[in-house]
Design a protein around this motif. Sequence first.
Motif, mmCIF file in Angstrom:
data_model
loop_
_atom_site.group_PDB
_atom_site.id
_atom_site.type_symbol
_atom_site.label_atom_id
_atom_site.label_comp_id
_atom_site.label_asym_id
_atom_site.label_seq_id
_atom_site.Cartn_x
_atom_site.Cartn_y
_atom_site.Cartn_z
ATOM 1 N N GLU A 120 0.650 8.886 -1.554
ATOM 2 C CA GLU A 120 -0.722 9.846 -1.647
ATOM 3 C C GLU A 120 -1.442 10.783 -0.457
ATOM 4 O OE1 GLU A 120 -3.805 9.190 -4.599
ATOM 5 O OE2 GLU A 120 -2.237 8.143 -5.247
ATOM 6 N N ASP A 171 0.664 -1.143 -0.269
ATOM 7 C CA ASP A 171 0.008 0.365 0.218
ATOM 8 C C ASP A 171 1.144 0.843 0.194
ATOM 9 O OD1 ASP A 171 1.021 -0.124 2.619
ATOM 10 O OD2 ASP A 171 -0.624 0.109 3.565
ATOM 11 N N ASP A 180 2.071 3.108 -2.533
ATOM 12 C CA ASP A 180 1.471 3.924 -3.094
ATOM 13 C C ASP A 180 0.180 4.924 -2.106
ATOM 14 O OD1 ASP A 180 2.598 4.291 -5.940
ATOM 15 O OD2 ASP A 180 2.022 1.750 -4.984
ATOM 16 N N GLU A 181 -0.413 4.474 -1.680
ATOM 17 C CA GLU A 181 -1.669 5.092 -1.065
ATOM 18 C C GLU A 181 -1.088 5.626 -0.331
ATOM 19 O OE1 GLU A 181 -1.663 2.421 -1.779
ATOM 20 O OE2 GLU A 181 -3.858 1.437 -3.389
ATOM 21 N N LYS A 239 -6.594 5.097 3.608
ATOM 22 C CA LYS A 239 -5.986 4.080 2.510
ATOM 23 C C LYS A 239 -6.827 2.971 2.487
ATOM 24 C CE LYS A 239 -2.971 2.258 5.435
ATOM 25 N NZ LYS A 239 -1.436 2.360 5.873
ATOM 26 N N THR A 240 -6.767 1.993 0.570
ATOM 27 C CA THR A 240 -7.100 1.045 0.610
ATOM 28 C C THR A 240 -6.607 -0.235 0.576
ATOM 29 O OG1 THR A 240 -6.344 1.150 -1.347
ATOM 30 C CG2 THR A 240 -8.241 2.615 -1.814
#
Length: 507
Positions: A189, A183, A185-186, A236-237
Amino acid sequence: MPLSSVPARLTLLALLSATTFYCFYKSRRLKQLKLSLNPNPSPSPRKGKLFFISQTGTSKALAHRLLDLLTSNDLAFDLVDPNHYEPEDLPKETLVLIIASTWDDGKPPANAKFFSNWLAESAEDFRVGSLLLSNCKFAVFGVGSRAYGATFNAVGKDVAKRMRALGASEIFSIWEGDVDGGDIDEVFEAWSGKVLRFLKGDDDDEEEDDVESEVVDLEDIAGKGPSRRRTVTVTKTNGMVNGKKEMVTPVIRASLVKQGYKIIGSHSGVKICRWTKSQLRGRGGCYKHSFYGIESHRCMETTPSLACANKCVFCWRHHTNPVGKSWQWKMDDPLEIVNSAIDLHSKMIKQMKGVPGVTLERLTEGLSPRHCALSLVGEPIMYPEINALVDELHRRRISTFLVTNAQFPEKIKMLKPITQLYVSVDAATKESLKAIDRPLFGDFWERFIDSLKSLKEKQQRTVYRLTLVKGWNTEDIDAYYNIFSIGNPILLKSKELHIVDRLLHQS
Ligand SMILES: Cc1cc2nc3c(=O)[nH]c(=O)nc-3n(C[C@H](O)[C@H](O)[C@H](O)COP(=O)(O)O)c2cc1C
Ligand code: SF4
Protein backbone atom coordinates in the motif's frame (compact mmCIF):
# COMPACT_ATOMS: atom_id res chain seq x y z
CA MET A 1 -40.99 42.81 -51.93
CA PRO A 2 -43.23 40.36 -50.12
CA LEU A 3 -41.51 37.09 -49.07
CA SER A 4 -44.22 35.05 -50.64
CA SER A 5 -43.18 36.23 -54.12
CA VAL A 6 -40.98 33.87 -56.19
CA PRO A 7 -38.03 36.25 -56.76
CA ALA A 8 -37.90 37.00 -53.03
CA ARG A 9 -37.77 33.29 -52.21
CA LEU A 10 -35.00 32.70 -54.75
CA THR A 11 -32.99 35.58 -53.31
CA LEU A 12 -33.32 34.15 -49.78
CA LEU A 13 -32.25 30.68 -50.93
CA ALA A 14 -29.21 32.10 -52.68
CA LEU A 15 -28.29 34.03 -49.55
CA LEU A 16 -28.58 30.94 -47.30
CA SER A 17 -26.52 28.81 -49.70
CA ALA A 18 -23.80 31.44 -49.86
CA THR A 19 -23.66 31.66 -46.03
CA THR A 20 -23.48 27.86 -45.63
CA PHE A 21 -20.73 27.63 -48.25
CA TYR A 22 -18.78 30.41 -46.55
CA CYS A 23 -18.99 28.73 -43.10
CA PHE A 24 -17.93 25.38 -44.56
CA TYR A 25 -15.02 27.00 -46.36
CA LYS A 26 -13.91 28.86 -43.22
CA SER A 27 -13.96 25.78 -41.00
CA ARG A 28 -11.90 23.75 -43.51
CA ARG A 29 -9.46 26.60 -43.81
CA LEU A 30 -9.12 26.80 -40.03
CA LYS A 31 -8.47 23.06 -39.82
CA GLN A 32 -5.85 23.29 -42.56
CA LEU A 33 -4.25 26.23 -40.79
CA LYS A 34 -4.06 24.30 -37.52
CA LEU A 35 -2.52 21.33 -39.30
CA SER A 36 0.04 23.48 -41.04
CA LEU A 37 1.02 25.08 -37.72
CA ASN A 38 1.48 21.62 -36.20
CA PRO A 39 2.46 19.30 -39.03
CA ASN A 40 3.07 16.27 -36.70
CA PRO A 41 0.35 16.26 -34.11
CA SER A 42 1.64 13.98 -31.29
CA PRO A 43 -0.14 10.63 -31.19
CA SER A 44 -2.09 9.97 -28.00
CA PRO A 45 0.49 9.04 -25.36
CA ARG A 46 1.16 5.31 -24.91
CA LYS A 47 -0.57 3.85 -21.89
CA GLY A 48 1.56 2.78 -18.94
CA LYS A 49 2.12 -0.95 -18.54
CA LEU A 50 1.56 -2.79 -15.28
CA PHE A 51 3.26 -6.18 -15.41
CA PHE A 52 2.63 -9.04 -13.00
CA ILE A 53 5.20 -11.83 -12.73
CA SER A 54 3.25 -14.43 -10.82
CA GLN A 55 2.84 -18.18 -10.39
CA THR A 56 0.15 -18.63 -7.77
CA GLY A 57 -1.59 -15.29 -8.07
CA THR A 58 -0.21 -13.18 -5.21
CA SER A 59 1.56 -10.67 -7.45
CA LYS A 60 -1.34 -10.75 -9.87
CA ALA A 61 -3.80 -9.90 -7.09
CA LEU A 62 -1.58 -7.03 -5.95
CA ALA A 63 -1.34 -5.79 -9.55
CA HIS A 64 -5.13 -5.77 -9.81
CA ARG A 65 -5.30 -3.77 -6.61
CA LEU A 66 -2.87 -1.20 -7.97
CA LEU A 67 -4.71 -1.06 -11.29
CA ASP A 68 -7.92 -0.18 -9.45
CA LEU A 69 -6.11 2.59 -7.62
CA LEU A 70 -4.58 3.97 -10.81
CA THR A 71 -7.84 3.79 -12.73
CA SER A 72 -9.75 5.56 -9.96
CA ASN A 73 -7.17 8.34 -10.28
CA ASP A 74 -7.68 8.61 -14.06
CA LEU A 75 -4.30 7.08 -14.83
CA ALA A 76 -4.54 4.76 -17.82
CA PHE A 77 -2.55 1.53 -17.50
CA ASP A 78 -2.69 -1.84 -19.25
CA LEU A 79 -2.41 -4.88 -17.00
CA VAL A 80 0.13 -7.16 -18.67
CA ASP A 81 0.90 -10.85 -18.28
CA PRO A 82 4.47 -11.05 -19.63
CA ASN A 83 3.59 -14.41 -21.14
CA HIS A 84 1.39 -12.55 -23.63
CA TYR A 85 3.73 -9.64 -24.21
CA GLU A 86 6.28 -9.20 -26.98
CA PRO A 87 9.46 -7.95 -25.25
CA GLU A 88 10.62 -6.43 -28.55
CA ASP A 89 7.95 -3.79 -27.84
CA LEU A 90 9.66 -2.69 -24.61
CA PRO A 91 11.65 0.10 -26.30
CA LYS A 92 8.33 1.76 -27.19
CA GLU A 93 7.22 1.88 -23.53
CA THR A 94 7.56 5.05 -21.54
CA LEU A 95 6.21 3.95 -18.18
CA VAL A 96 6.43 0.46 -16.72
CA LEU A 97 5.46 -0.87 -13.29
CA ILE A 98 6.45 -4.43 -12.44
CA ILE A 99 5.21 -6.60 -9.58
CA ALA A 100 7.42 -9.68 -9.54
CA SER A 101 7.43 -12.81 -7.42
CA THR A 102 10.39 -15.15 -7.02
CA TRP A 103 10.34 -18.94 -7.09
CA ASP A 104 12.72 -21.91 -6.65
CA ASP A 105 16.31 -20.84 -6.06
CA GLY A 106 15.55 -17.35 -7.21
CA LYS A 107 13.94 -18.30 -10.53
CA PRO A 108 11.04 -16.45 -12.16
CA PRO A 109 7.56 -17.98 -12.36
CA ALA A 110 6.67 -19.70 -15.63
CA ASN A 111 4.74 -16.69 -16.95
CA ALA A 112 7.92 -14.58 -17.06
CA LYS A 113 10.58 -17.06 -18.16
CA PHE A 114 10.79 -15.72 -21.69
CA PHE A 115 10.48 -12.11 -20.60
CA SER A 116 13.28 -12.47 -18.00
CA ASN A 117 15.52 -14.30 -20.45
CA TRP A 118 14.94 -11.62 -23.06
CA LEU A 119 15.92 -8.90 -20.57
CA ALA A 120 19.01 -10.83 -19.43
CA GLU A 121 20.15 -11.63 -22.96
CA SER A 122 19.58 -8.09 -24.21
CA ALA A 123 21.36 -6.56 -21.24
CA GLU A 124 24.35 -8.81 -21.82
CA ASP A 125 24.43 -8.37 -25.58
CA PHE A 126 26.91 -5.60 -26.44
CA ARG A 127 25.14 -5.06 -29.79
CA VAL A 128 21.92 -4.01 -28.08
CA GLY A 129 23.31 -1.03 -26.23
CA SER A 130 22.54 0.71 -23.01
CA LEU A 131 20.08 3.18 -24.53
CA LEU A 132 17.53 0.65 -25.74
CA LEU A 133 15.02 1.53 -23.00
CA SER A 134 16.09 5.12 -22.53
CA ASN A 135 12.51 6.39 -23.03
CA CYS A 136 11.24 4.22 -20.25
CA LYS A 137 10.73 5.01 -16.59
CA PHE A 138 10.01 2.09 -14.30
CA ALA A 139 9.53 0.86 -10.74
CA VAL A 140 9.55 -2.68 -9.34
CA PHE A 141 7.81 -4.25 -6.35
CA GLY A 142 9.22 -7.65 -5.34
CA VAL A 143 6.98 -10.36 -3.88
CA GLY A 144 8.92 -13.08 -2.07
CA SER A 145 9.72 -14.63 1.24
CA ARG A 146 12.67 -13.71 3.44
CA ALA A 147 12.63 -17.34 4.57
CA TYR A 148 14.45 -18.14 1.31
CA GLY A 149 17.53 -16.22 2.44
CA ALA A 150 19.89 -15.13 -0.31
CA THR A 151 17.31 -15.51 -3.06
CA PHE A 152 14.80 -13.23 -1.33
CA ASN A 153 13.12 -11.29 -4.16
CA ALA A 154 15.89 -12.27 -6.55
CA VAL A 155 13.62 -11.93 -9.60
CA GLY A 156 12.46 -8.39 -8.85
CA LYS A 157 16.03 -7.31 -8.19
CA ASP A 158 17.26 -8.95 -11.37
CA VAL A 159 14.54 -7.39 -13.54
CA ALA A 160 15.34 -3.94 -12.11
CA LYS A 161 19.07 -4.47 -12.73
CA ARG A 162 18.48 -5.52 -16.36
CA MET A 163 16.12 -2.63 -17.04
CA ARG A 164 18.72 -0.19 -15.70
CA ALA A 165 21.45 -1.82 -17.80
CA LEU A 166 19.28 -1.25 -20.88
CA GLY A 167 18.98 2.45 -20.12
CA ALA A 168 15.60 2.62 -18.39
CA SER A 169 15.30 5.13 -15.53
CA GLU A 170 14.27 3.68 -12.20
CA ILE A 171 11.70 5.95 -10.56
CA PHE A 172 12.84 4.67 -7.16
CA SER A 173 14.69 1.56 -5.99
CA ILE A 174 12.86 -1.73 -5.71
CA TRP A 175 10.61 -2.24 -2.70
CA GLU A 176 10.51 -5.74 -1.29
CA GLY A 177 7.41 -7.47 0.04
CA ASP A 178 7.79 -10.47 2.35
CA VAL A 179 4.72 -12.72 2.14
CA ASP A 180 5.73 -14.42 5.37
CA GLY A 181 6.63 -11.24 7.18
CA GLY A 182 3.07 -10.32 8.07
CA ASP A 183 3.17 -6.84 6.56
CA ILE A 184 3.15 -7.23 2.78
CA ASP A 185 -0.20 -5.46 2.49
CA GLU A 186 1.01 -2.39 4.32
CA VAL A 187 4.29 -2.29 2.39
CA PHE A 188 2.47 -2.68 -0.92
CA GLU A 189 0.00 0.00 0.00
CA ALA A 190 2.84 2.39 0.88
CA TRP A 191 4.59 1.58 -2.41
CA SER A 192 1.37 2.08 -4.40
CA GLY A 193 0.85 5.45 -2.71
CA LYS A 194 4.37 6.45 -3.63
CA VAL A 195 3.88 5.40 -7.26
CA LEU A 196 0.65 7.35 -7.38
CA ARG A 197 2.23 10.50 -5.97
CA PHE A 198 5.04 10.22 -8.51
CA LEU A 199 2.61 9.83 -11.40
CA LYS A 200 0.62 12.81 -10.24
CA GLY A 201 3.80 14.86 -9.96
CA ASP A 202 3.43 15.08 -6.20
CA ASP A 203 6.39 12.99 -5.07
CA ASP A 204 6.96 14.58 -1.70
CA ASP A 205 7.57 11.92 0.90
CA GLU A 206 8.39 14.11 3.88
CA GLU A 207 4.87 13.47 5.19
CA GLU A 208 5.81 9.83 5.75
CA ASP A 209 8.67 10.60 8.07
CA ASP A 210 6.64 10.00 11.19
CA VAL A 211 7.02 6.26 11.47
CA GLU A 212 9.91 4.39 12.94
CA SER A 213 10.18 1.36 10.76
CA GLU A 214 12.08 0.38 7.63
CA VAL A 215 14.40 2.74 5.79
CA VAL A 216 14.12 2.81 2.02
CA ASP A 217 16.58 4.38 -0.36
CA LEU A 218 15.13 6.68 -2.94
CA GLU A 219 16.89 7.46 -6.17
CA ASP A 220 14.87 10.08 -7.92
CA ILE A 221 15.09 10.06 -11.64
CA ALA A 222 16.35 12.90 -13.73
CA GLY A 223 13.65 15.31 -14.81
CA LYS A 224 11.13 14.23 -12.23
CA GLY A 225 11.50 15.33 -8.66
CA PRO A 226 14.77 16.36 -7.05
CA SER A 227 17.82 14.44 -8.23
CA ARG A 228 19.50 14.26 -4.83
CA ARG A 229 19.46 10.90 -3.13
CA ARG A 230 17.11 10.78 -0.21
CA THR A 231 16.16 8.40 2.51
CA VAL A 232 12.61 8.21 3.74
CA THR A 233 10.97 6.13 6.38
CA VAL A 234 7.90 4.21 5.33
CA THR A 235 4.55 4.29 7.01
CA LYS A 236 3.79 0.79 8.07
CA THR A 237 2.38 -1.01 11.03
CA ASN A 238 4.27 -4.23 10.33
CA GLY A 239 1.11 -6.14 11.29
CA MET A 240 2.46 -6.02 14.84
CA VAL A 241 0.37 -6.70 17.89
CA ASN A 242 2.03 -6.17 21.25
CA GLY A 243 5.43 -6.23 19.58
CA LYS A 244 4.75 -9.54 17.77
CA LYS A 245 3.62 -10.14 14.21
CA GLU A 246 0.27 -11.71 13.41
CA MET A 247 0.71 -15.00 11.55
CA VAL A 248 -2.32 -14.63 9.30
CA THR A 249 -1.83 -11.58 7.11
CA PRO A 250 -4.83 -10.04 5.32
CA VAL A 251 -3.70 -11.69 2.05
CA ILE A 252 -3.50 -15.15 3.63
CA ARG A 253 -6.74 -14.58 5.53
CA ALA A 254 -8.61 -13.65 2.36
CA SER A 255 -7.22 -16.69 0.55
CA LEU A 256 -8.10 -19.10 3.37
CA VAL A 257 -11.58 -17.66 3.87
CA LYS A 258 -12.16 -18.10 0.13
CA GLN A 259 -11.24 -21.76 0.55
CA GLY A 260 -13.84 -22.19 3.31
CA TYR A 261 -11.65 -21.86 6.40
CA LYS A 262 -12.87 -20.06 9.49
CA ILE A 263 -9.96 -18.22 11.02
CA ILE A 264 -9.65 -18.24 14.79
CA GLY A 265 -7.72 -15.38 16.37
CA SER A 266 -4.46 -14.75 14.58
CA HIS A 267 -3.00 -18.20 13.86
CA SER A 268 -5.63 -20.98 14.08
CA GLY A 269 -8.29 -22.28 11.75
CA VAL A 270 -11.24 -24.66 11.54
CA LYS A 271 -13.03 -26.12 8.55
CA ILE A 272 -15.83 -28.60 8.17
CA CYS A 273 -14.57 -31.58 6.23
CA ARG A 274 -16.45 -33.30 3.45
CA TRP A 275 -16.73 -36.56 5.43
CA THR A 276 -18.40 -34.71 8.29
CA LYS A 277 -20.96 -33.36 5.83
CA SER A 278 -21.32 -36.74 4.18
CA GLN A 279 -22.04 -38.56 7.45
CA LEU A 280 -24.40 -35.84 8.62
CA ARG A 281 -26.37 -36.70 5.48
CA GLY A 282 -26.37 -40.40 6.43
CA ARG A 283 -23.69 -41.29 3.90
CA GLY A 284 -20.17 -42.68 4.35
CA GLY A 285 -17.59 -41.37 6.82
CA CYS A 286 -13.82 -41.09 6.43
CA TYR A 287 -11.29 -43.91 6.88
CA LYS A 288 -11.27 -43.27 10.67
CA HIS A 289 -14.86 -44.40 10.64
CA SER A 290 -13.97 -47.59 8.78
CA PHE A 291 -10.82 -48.27 10.87
CA TYR A 292 -11.73 -47.16 14.39
CA GLY A 293 -15.46 -46.57 14.29
CA ILE A 294 -15.08 -42.81 14.68
CA GLU A 295 -18.20 -40.97 13.65
CA SER A 296 -17.22 -38.37 11.07
CA HIS A 297 -20.22 -36.18 11.81
CA ARG A 298 -18.90 -35.75 15.36
CA CYS A 299 -15.37 -34.90 14.26
CA MET A 300 -13.96 -31.38 14.18
CA GLU A 301 -10.98 -30.54 11.99
CA THR A 302 -8.83 -27.71 13.25
CA THR A 303 -5.27 -26.45 13.67
CA PRO A 304 -3.62 -24.11 16.16
CA SER A 305 -0.92 -23.22 13.63
CA LEU A 306 -1.61 -22.34 10.03
CA ALA A 307 2.15 -21.97 9.58
CA CYS A 308 4.68 -24.71 8.99
CA ALA A 309 8.29 -25.11 7.91
CA ASN A 310 7.63 -26.50 4.44
CA LYS A 311 6.14 -25.48 1.11
CA CYS A 312 4.96 -28.93 -0.01
CA VAL A 313 4.14 -29.28 -3.69
CA PHE A 314 0.77 -30.81 -2.93
CA CYS A 315 -0.21 -28.36 -0.22
CA TRP A 316 -3.83 -27.42 -0.81
CA ARG A 317 -3.40 -23.79 0.04
CA HIS A 318 -1.65 -22.75 -3.16
CA HIS A 319 1.50 -21.99 -1.16
CA THR A 320 0.02 -19.06 0.63
CA ASN A 321 0.94 -20.70 3.92
CA PRO A 322 2.98 -18.67 6.35
CA VAL A 323 6.30 -20.33 7.03
CA GLY A 324 8.91 -20.15 9.74
CA LYS A 325 11.52 -22.28 11.44
CA SER A 326 10.22 -21.37 14.88
CA TRP A 327 7.26 -19.62 16.47
CA GLN A 328 7.71 -15.89 15.89
CA TRP A 329 4.16 -14.65 16.02
CA LYS A 330 1.68 -13.25 18.45
CA MET A 331 0.23 -16.17 20.45
CA ASP A 332 -3.43 -16.81 21.30
CA ASP A 333 -4.67 -18.52 24.44
CA PRO A 334 -5.32 -22.30 24.06
CA LEU A 335 -8.65 -22.12 25.89
CA GLU A 336 -9.87 -19.36 23.58
CA ILE A 337 -8.78 -21.38 20.55
CA VAL A 338 -10.72 -24.47 21.68
CA ASN A 339 -13.82 -22.42 22.57
CA SER A 340 -13.80 -20.59 19.24
CA ALA A 341 -13.08 -23.76 17.25
CA ILE A 342 -16.10 -25.53 18.77
CA ASP A 343 -18.24 -22.45 18.35
CA LEU A 344 -17.35 -21.97 14.67
CA HIS A 345 -17.56 -25.70 13.99
CA SER A 346 -21.08 -25.75 15.51
CA LYS A 347 -22.14 -22.82 13.34
CA MET A 348 -21.00 -24.69 10.23
CA ILE A 349 -22.86 -27.82 11.39
CA LYS A 350 -26.03 -25.76 11.91
CA GLN A 351 -25.79 -24.58 8.31
CA MET A 352 -26.37 -28.19 7.27
CA LYS A 353 -29.93 -28.01 8.65
CA GLY A 354 -32.41 -28.72 5.88
CA VAL A 355 -29.83 -30.34 3.58
CA PRO A 356 -31.29 -33.57 2.13
CA GLY A 357 -30.55 -36.56 4.39
CA VAL A 358 -29.60 -34.55 7.48
CA THR A 359 -31.67 -35.74 10.43
CA LEU A 360 -32.25 -33.80 13.63
CA GLU A 361 -30.58 -36.57 15.61
CA ARG A 362 -27.33 -36.48 13.63
CA LEU A 363 -27.37 -32.69 13.57
CA THR A 364 -27.68 -32.59 17.37
CA GLU A 365 -24.86 -35.12 17.73
CA GLY A 366 -22.73 -33.09 15.34
CA LEU A 367 -23.10 -30.07 17.58
CA SER A 368 -21.08 -31.76 20.31
CA PRO A 369 -17.89 -33.03 18.66
CA ARG A 370 -16.28 -36.09 20.19
CA HIS A 371 -13.11 -36.12 18.09
CA CYS A 372 -10.67 -33.49 16.96
CA ALA A 373 -8.37 -33.90 13.97
CA LEU A 374 -5.46 -31.52 14.53
CA SER A 375 -4.46 -31.92 10.95
CA LEU A 376 -6.25 -29.30 8.96
CA VAL A 377 -3.22 -27.59 7.56
CA GLY A 378 0.08 -26.22 8.88
CA GLU A 379 2.14 -27.69 11.71
CA PRO A 380 0.12 -27.99 14.95
CA ILE A 381 3.12 -28.76 17.14
CA MET A 382 4.73 -25.44 16.25
CA TYR A 383 2.18 -23.84 18.56
CA PRO A 384 4.07 -23.48 21.86
CA GLU A 385 0.92 -24.22 23.92
CA ILE A 386 0.02 -27.40 22.06
CA ASN A 387 0.06 -29.50 25.26
CA ALA A 388 -2.36 -27.15 27.02
CA LEU A 389 -4.62 -27.18 23.96
CA VAL A 390 -4.66 -30.99 23.81
CA ASP A 391 -5.34 -31.11 27.58
CA GLU A 392 -8.33 -28.83 27.09
CA LEU A 393 -9.74 -31.07 24.36
CA HIS A 394 -9.24 -34.19 26.47
CA ARG A 395 -10.87 -32.48 29.47
CA ARG A 396 -13.96 -32.12 27.28
CA ARG A 397 -13.72 -35.82 26.42
CA ILE A 398 -12.73 -35.07 22.84
CA SER A 399 -10.21 -37.53 21.41
CA THR A 400 -7.24 -36.09 19.49
CA PHE A 401 -5.66 -37.06 16.18
CA LEU A 402 -2.59 -34.97 15.50
CA VAL A 403 -0.53 -34.94 12.29
CA THR A 404 3.00 -33.54 12.32
CA ASN A 405 5.18 -33.01 9.27
CA ALA A 406 8.37 -34.45 10.83
CA GLN A 407 10.49 -31.33 11.06
CA PHE A 408 10.36 -30.72 14.82
CA PRO A 409 11.68 -33.86 16.57
CA GLU A 410 12.20 -32.07 19.89
CA LYS A 411 8.52 -31.01 19.87
CA ILE A 412 7.44 -34.59 19.23
CA LYS A 413 9.44 -35.62 22.31
CA MET A 414 7.75 -32.92 24.42
CA LEU A 415 4.26 -33.74 23.23
CA LYS A 416 1.97 -35.23 25.88
CA PRO A 417 0.24 -38.48 24.90
CA ILE A 418 -2.57 -37.88 22.51
CA THR A 419 -5.10 -40.34 21.17
CA GLN A 420 -3.27 -40.98 17.91
CA LEU A 421 -0.09 -39.41 16.62
CA TYR A 422 0.61 -39.29 12.90
CA VAL A 423 3.81 -38.36 11.12
CA SER A 424 3.59 -37.32 7.49
CA VAL A 425 6.02 -39.37 5.47
CA ASP A 426 6.08 -37.55 2.15
CA ALA A 427 9.12 -39.34 0.72
CA ALA A 428 11.62 -42.03 1.59
CA THR A 429 14.83 -40.48 0.26
CA LYS A 430 16.53 -37.20 1.01
CA GLU A 431 16.32 -36.01 -2.60
CA SER A 432 12.64 -36.71 -3.05
CA LEU A 433 11.78 -35.25 0.38
CA LYS A 434 13.53 -32.04 -0.61
CA ALA A 435 11.74 -31.95 -3.96
CA ILE A 436 8.31 -32.63 -2.48
CA ASP A 437 8.28 -30.79 0.85
CA ARG A 438 10.58 -27.94 -0.18
CA PRO A 439 11.61 -27.56 3.45
CA LEU A 440 13.00 -24.40 5.01
CA PHE A 441 15.44 -26.27 7.26
CA GLY A 442 18.85 -27.05 5.78
CA ASP A 443 19.04 -30.15 8.02
CA PHE A 444 15.54 -31.27 7.02
CA TRP A 445 16.58 -34.88 6.45
CA GLU A 446 18.18 -35.24 9.90
CA ARG A 447 15.07 -33.65 11.43
CA PHE A 448 12.88 -36.05 9.49
CA ILE A 449 14.82 -39.14 10.67
CA ASP A 450 14.98 -37.81 14.25
CA SER A 451 11.22 -37.25 14.16
CA LEU A 452 10.69 -40.88 13.16
CA LYS A 453 13.01 -42.01 15.96
CA SER A 454 11.09 -39.84 18.43
CA LEU A 455 7.91 -41.47 17.24
CA LYS A 456 9.32 -44.88 18.05
CA GLU A 457 10.00 -43.77 21.62
CA LYS A 458 6.43 -42.59 22.14
CA GLN A 459 4.39 -44.99 24.20
CA GLN A 460 1.20 -44.50 22.25
CA ARG A 461 -0.58 -45.24 18.98
CA THR A 462 1.51 -43.94 16.13
CA VAL A 463 0.83 -43.79 12.41
CA TYR A 464 2.83 -43.00 9.29
CA ARG A 465 0.71 -40.99 6.94
CA LEU A 466 2.05 -41.55 3.46
CA THR A 467 1.08 -39.06 0.82
CA LEU A 468 2.12 -40.83 -2.33
CA VAL A 469 2.29 -38.61 -5.35
CA LYS A 470 2.60 -40.53 -8.60
CA GLY A 471 5.83 -39.71 -10.40
CA TRP A 472 7.35 -38.01 -7.34
CA ASN A 473 7.74 -40.49 -4.51
CA THR A 474 6.22 -43.79 -5.47
CA GLU A 475 9.30 -45.54 -6.84
CA ASP A 476 11.61 -46.50 -4.02
CA ILE A 477 9.93 -49.30 -2.10
CA ASP A 478 13.18 -50.38 -0.37
CA ALA A 479 13.74 -46.87 0.92
CA TYR A 480 10.19 -46.86 2.29
CA TYR A 481 10.91 -50.13 4.01
CA ASN A 482 13.96 -48.56 5.78
CA ILE A 483 11.90 -45.59 6.83
CA PHE A 484 9.27 -47.94 8.12
CA SER A 485 11.76 -49.74 10.35
CA ILE A 486 13.07 -46.49 11.89
CA GLY A 487 9.78 -45.28 13.36
CA ASN A 488 8.07 -48.63 13.63
CA PRO A 489 4.57 -47.14 13.58
CA ILE A 490 1.58 -49.16 14.61
CA LEU A 491 -0.30 -48.22 11.45
CA LEU A 492 0.30 -46.90 7.97
CA LYS A 493 -2.15 -44.69 6.17
CA SER A 494 -1.86 -43.84 2.54
CA LYS A 495 -3.81 -42.45 -0.33
CA GLU A 496 -2.33 -45.05 -2.72
CA LEU A 497 -3.11 -48.24 -0.91
CA HIS A 498 -1.39 -50.67 -3.27
CA ILE A 499 1.99 -49.27 -2.11
CA VAL A 500 1.05 -49.77 1.54
CA ASP A 501 -0.08 -53.30 0.82
CA ARG A 502 3.33 -54.09 -0.63
CA LEU A 503 5.10 -52.52 2.35
CA LEU A 504 3.01 -54.48 4.78
CA HIS A 505 3.78 -57.66 2.90
CA GLN A 506 7.51 -57.04 3.21
CA SER A 507 7.41 -56.18 6.91
C1 LIG B 1 8.62 -23.57 -3.83
C2 LIG B 1 8.76 -22.14 -3.51
C3 LIG B 1 9.96 -21.51 -3.70
C4 LIG B 1 10.10 -20.15 -3.39
N1 LIG B 1 11.31 -19.57 -3.55
C5 LIG B 1 11.46 -18.26 -3.21
C6 LIG B 1 12.73 -17.64 -3.34
O1 LIG B 1 13.72 -18.23 -3.77
N2 LIG B 1 12.83 -16.32 -2.99
C7 LIG B 1 11.76 -15.61 -2.52
O2 LIG B 1 11.92 -14.44 -2.20
N3 LIG B 1 10.54 -16.19 -2.39
C8 LIG B 1 10.37 -17.49 -2.71
N4 LIG B 1 9.16 -18.09 -2.57
C9 LIG B 1 8.01 -17.32 -2.04
C10 LIG B 1 7.11 -16.84 -3.15
O3 LIG B 1 7.69 -15.78 -3.86
C11 LIG B 1 5.80 -16.39 -2.51
O4 LIG B 1 5.09 -17.55 -2.13
C12 LIG B 1 4.96 -15.51 -3.40
O5 LIG B 1 3.81 -15.14 -2.69
C13 LIG B 1 4.54 -16.15 -4.67
O6 LIG B 1 3.90 -15.16 -5.44
P1 LIG B 1 2.95 -15.52 -6.67
O7 LIG B 1 1.71 -16.16 -6.06
O8 LIG B 1 2.64 -14.23 -7.31
O9 LIG B 1 3.66 -16.46 -7.56
C14 LIG B 1 9.00 -19.43 -2.90
C15 LIG B 1 7.77 -20.08 -2.73
C16 LIG B 1 7.64 -21.41 -3.03
C17 LIG B 1 6.33 -22.09 -2.83
S1 SF4 C 1 3.62 -29.44 5.80
FE1 SF4 C 1 1.42 -29.48 5.50
S2 SF4 C 1 0.78 -27.38 5.69
FE2 SF4 C 1 3.00 -27.33 5.41
S3 SF4 C 1 3.23 -27.07 3.20
FE3 SF4 C 1 3.27 -29.27 3.63
S4 SF4 C 1 1.15 -29.97 3.35
FE4 SF4 C 1 1.10 -27.73 3.53
